[in-house]
Scaffold this active site. Sequence first.
Site, PDB file in Angstrom:
ATOM      1  N   ASN A 134     -15.387 -35.371 -25.337  1.00 19.29           N
ATOM      2  CA  ASN A 134     -15.525 -34.409 -24.243  1.00 19.29           C
ATOM      3  C   ASN A 134     -14.537 -34.787 -23.128  1.00 19.29           C
ATOM      4  O   ASN A 134     -14.270 -35.967 -22.903  1.00 19.29           O
ATOM      5  CB  ASN A 134     -16.974 -34.447 -23.730  1.00 19.29           C
ATOM      6  CG  ASN A 134     -17.173 -33.694 -22.413  1.00 19.29           C
ATOM      7  OD1 ASN A 134     -17.611 -34.275 -21.431  1.00 19.29           O
ATOM      8  ND2 ASN A 134     -16.858 -32.425 -22.390  1.00 19.29           N
ATOM      9  N   GLY A 135     -14.041 -33.767 -22.447  1.00 14.38           N
ATOM     10  CA  GLY A 135     -13.207 -34.019 -21.270  1.00 14.38           C
ATOM     11  C   GLY A 135     -11.824 -33.425 -21.372  1.00 14.38           C
ATOM     12  O   GLY A 135     -11.016 -33.819 -22.209  1.00 14.38           O
ATOM     13  N   CYS A 191     -24.296 -38.333 -14.806  1.00 15.62           N
ATOM     14  CA  CYS A 191     -24.207 -37.503 -13.601  1.00 15.62           C
ATOM     15  C   CYS A 191     -23.756 -38.364 -12.414  1.00 15.62           C
ATOM     16  O   CYS A 191     -24.385 -39.373 -12.085  1.00 15.62           O
ATOM     17  CB  CYS A 191     -25.550 -36.849 -13.298  1.00 15.62           C
ATOM     18  SG  CYS A 191     -25.418 -35.767 -11.867  1.00 15.62           S
ATOM     19  N   ARG A 227     -15.654 -26.985 -18.664  1.00 13.48           N
ATOM     20  CA  ARG A 227     -14.875 -26.095 -17.789  1.00 13.48           C
ATOM     21  C   ARG A 227     -13.891 -25.221 -18.541  1.00 13.48           C
ATOM     22  O   ARG A 227     -13.649 -24.076 -18.142  1.00 13.48           O
ATOM     23  CB  ARG A 227     -14.170 -26.944 -16.723  1.00 13.48           C
ATOM     24  CG  ARG A 227     -15.160 -27.561 -15.738  1.00 13.48           C
ATOM     25  CD  ARG A 227     -14.545 -28.686 -14.957  1.00 13.48           C
ATOM     26  NE  ARG A 227     -14.101 -29.761 -15.848  1.00 13.48           N
ATOM     27  CZ  ARG A 227     -13.377 -30.796 -15.478  1.00 13.48           C
ATOM     28  NH1 ARG A 227     -13.008 -30.909 -14.211  1.00 13.48           N
ATOM     29  NH2 ARG A 227     -13.025 -31.732 -16.342  1.00 13.48           N
ATOM     30  N   GLN A 263     -31.691 -31.561 -21.811  1.00 11.61           N
ATOM     31  CA  GLN A 263     -31.156 -32.835 -21.298  1.00 11.61           C
ATOM     32  C   GLN A 263     -32.048 -33.345 -20.177  1.00 11.61           C
ATOM     33  O   GLN A 263     -32.431 -32.571 -19.284  1.00 11.61           O
ATOM     34  CB  GLN A 263     -29.731 -32.633 -20.768  1.00 11.61           C
ATOM     35  CG  GLN A 263     -29.088 -33.964 -20.409  1.00 11.61           C
ATOM     36  CD  GLN A 263     -27.732 -33.812 -19.753  1.00 11.61           C
ATOM     37  OE1 GLN A 263     -27.626 -33.268 -18.664  1.00 11.61           O
ATOM     38  NE2 GLN A 263     -26.691 -34.303 -20.407  1.00 11.61           N
ATOM     39  N   PRO A 321     -23.265 -29.092 -20.877  1.00  9.53           N
ATOM     40  CA  PRO A 321     -24.168 -28.773 -19.772  1.00  9.53           C
ATOM     41  C   PRO A 321     -23.366 -28.771 -18.476  1.00  9.53           C
ATOM     42  O   PRO A 321     -22.537 -29.650 -18.259  1.00  9.53           O
ATOM     43  CB  PRO A 321     -25.159 -29.950 -19.783  1.00  9.53           C
ATOM     44  CG  PRO A 321     -24.407 -31.087 -20.408  1.00  9.53           C
ATOM     45  CD  PRO A 321     -23.429 -30.478 -21.369  1.00  9.53           C
TER      46      PRO A 321
HETATM   47  C1  LIG Z   1     -20.270 -28.075 -12.273  1.00  5.50           C
HETATM   48  C2  LIG Z   1     -20.556 -29.119 -13.314  1.00  5.50           C
HETATM   49  C3  LIG Z   1     -21.874 -29.455 -13.608  1.00  5.50           C
HETATM   50  C4  LIG Z   1     -22.155 -30.422 -14.589  1.00  5.50           C
HETATM   51  N1  LIG Z   1     -23.456 -30.682 -14.917  1.00  5.50           N
HETATM   52  C5  LIG Z   1     -23.729 -31.565 -15.918  1.00  5.50           C
HETATM   53  C6  LIG Z   1     -25.050 -31.789 -16.369  1.00  5.50           C
HETATM   54  O1  LIG Z   1     -26.021 -31.165 -15.912  1.00  5.50           O
HETATM   55  N2  LIG Z   1     -25.244 -32.715 -17.338  1.00  5.50           N
HETATM   56  C7  LIG Z   1     -24.191 -33.402 -17.903  1.00  5.50           C
HETATM   57  O2  LIG Z   1     -24.416 -34.225 -18.787  1.00  5.50           O
HETATM   58  N3  LIG Z   1     -22.931 -33.170 -17.532  1.00  5.50           N
HETATM   59  C8  LIG Z   1     -22.664 -32.280 -16.573  1.00  5.50           C
HETATM   60  N4  LIG Z   1     -21.373 -32.025 -16.227  1.00  5.50           N
HETATM   61  C9  LIG Z   1     -20.291 -32.690 -16.968  1.00  5.50           C
HETATM   62  C10 LIG Z   1     -19.796 -31.815 -18.145  1.00  5.50           C
HETATM   63  O3  LIG Z   1     -20.831 -31.628 -19.090  1.00  5.50           O
HETATM   64  C11 LIG Z   1     -18.580 -32.448 -18.841  1.00  5.50           C
HETATM   65  O4  LIG Z   1     -18.944 -33.716 -19.298  1.00  5.50           O
HETATM   66  C12 LIG Z   1     -17.382 -32.575 -17.916  1.00  5.50           C
HETATM   67  O5  LIG Z   1     -17.200 -31.407 -17.160  1.00  5.50           O
HETATM   68  C13 LIG Z   1     -16.105 -32.868 -18.707  1.00  5.50           C
HETATM   69  O6  LIG Z   1     -15.890 -31.868 -19.684  1.00  5.50           O
HETATM   70  P1  LIG Z   1     -14.879 -30.616 -19.442  1.00  5.50           P
HETATM   71  O7  LIG Z   1     -13.539 -31.197 -19.040  1.00  5.50           O
HETATM   72  O8  LIG Z   1     -14.821 -29.922 -20.774  1.00  5.50           O
HETATM   73  O9  LIG Z   1     -15.450 -29.778 -18.358  1.00  5.50           O
HETATM   74  C14 LIG Z   1     -21.083 -31.077 -15.256  1.00  5.50           C
HETATM   75  C15 LIG Z   1     -19.760 -30.726 -14.950  1.00  5.50           C
HETATM   76  C16 LIG Z   1     -19.481 -29.764 -14.011  1.00  5.50           C
HETATM   77  C17 LIG Z   1     -18.033 -29.415 -13.733  1.00  5.50           C
END
Ligand SMILES: Cc1cc2nc3c(=O)[nH]c(=O)nc-3n(C[C@H](O)[C@H](O)[C@H](O)COP(=O)(O)O)c2cc1C
Length: 326
Positions: free
Chosen positions: A202-203, A103, A227, A73, A18
Amino acid sequence: MSLLPKDLNGCPYLQLAPMEGVGDVSFRKAIASVGGFNEAVKDFLRVPSNAHVKSLSKAYNATELDPIPLAAQIMGSDTELMAAMAIELVERGAKRIDVNCGCPSNTVTGRGAGSSLLKDPHVLHEVVKAVVKAVSIPVTIKIRAGYEDTSLFKENLLAAEESGVCYLTLHPRTKVDGYGPPARWELIAEAKSLLKIPIVGNGDILTVEDALKMLHQTGCDALMIGRGSVINPFIFHQIRAHFAGEKYQPKWEELLRYLSTYIESMASDLSIRLKMNKLKQLLSFLFKGNQKLLEHRQKILTYTEPDPEAFLNYAKELLRQDWQEG
Ligand SMILES: Cc1cc2nc3c(=O)[nH]c(=O)nc-3n(C[C@H](O)[C@H](O)[C@H](O)COP(=O)(O)O)c2cc1C
């Protein structure tokens, strides 16, 4: 049956993260037109203390990405309202409810929701348990490693498990970290050894190699990518192909389909300025995709003509020059 089944080649279950804002419905539809992931999670539905759950729940459309499932969610701290929202979402067709405990936004945490739940494992337990008890579909939790530090990490993990969630997704940064320092994958390994329920890692997965490293280093059961999929919309197919002993060669036509689905899925009543901003955001991620594209990123960021179609055509020309198939 497992909620996180591997594919026939042993590829782990792949989820689209998300992402409020950048990962909105137009992005989800665009990346679904490419495919490769098993399930997506919609960005959080906030459940404030004055929530009118029926009207708020309308922002969720279970069939948005048909046939790809879209989990809902929710984020809040009022047990009754969270339970009521979960019930409402089940009526709207949700097949899984995820509780947001990560969040970092201050407007959110100020009201005791999102990552604020990580300050008190007892509160976290009560909120999540209320949701679990309210519905008969799987309830899961998405969690950060802590609020200011990781001192309550284990307590929060155990509280989550005891609340009855089916699995837990861990983004191993604290609230205070935001998105800054590297994700601490060793905490995913720790969660995996502490809990009995499955863990979604994740991450910072940006490449196939990262995905394999995360699996190897943490032993996690499934992967969630955020991302990395905006930078490279083909990453899910590339991971899947690796497990099949193949190499996924994204075609130029697929990239065009991705971009045209994105622009077609933007709300028609959106102002030109907002459309331009959204496109700029999407394209600036895409242009991080390889060294050659990165050289053009500045041109994307400084483009000024207020015409989304013309902007997209300009971006396509830049992409065509340096798009590497495969
Ligand atoms: C712009 C943005 C918005 C996000 N919104 C949510 C969200 O609505 N709910 C959530 O659980 N995580 C949210 N996240 C976190 C991501 O789901 C994820 O946990 C985080 O970006 C790390 O994963 P990644 O490195 O693959 O991006 C958001 C992240 C970004 C960058």
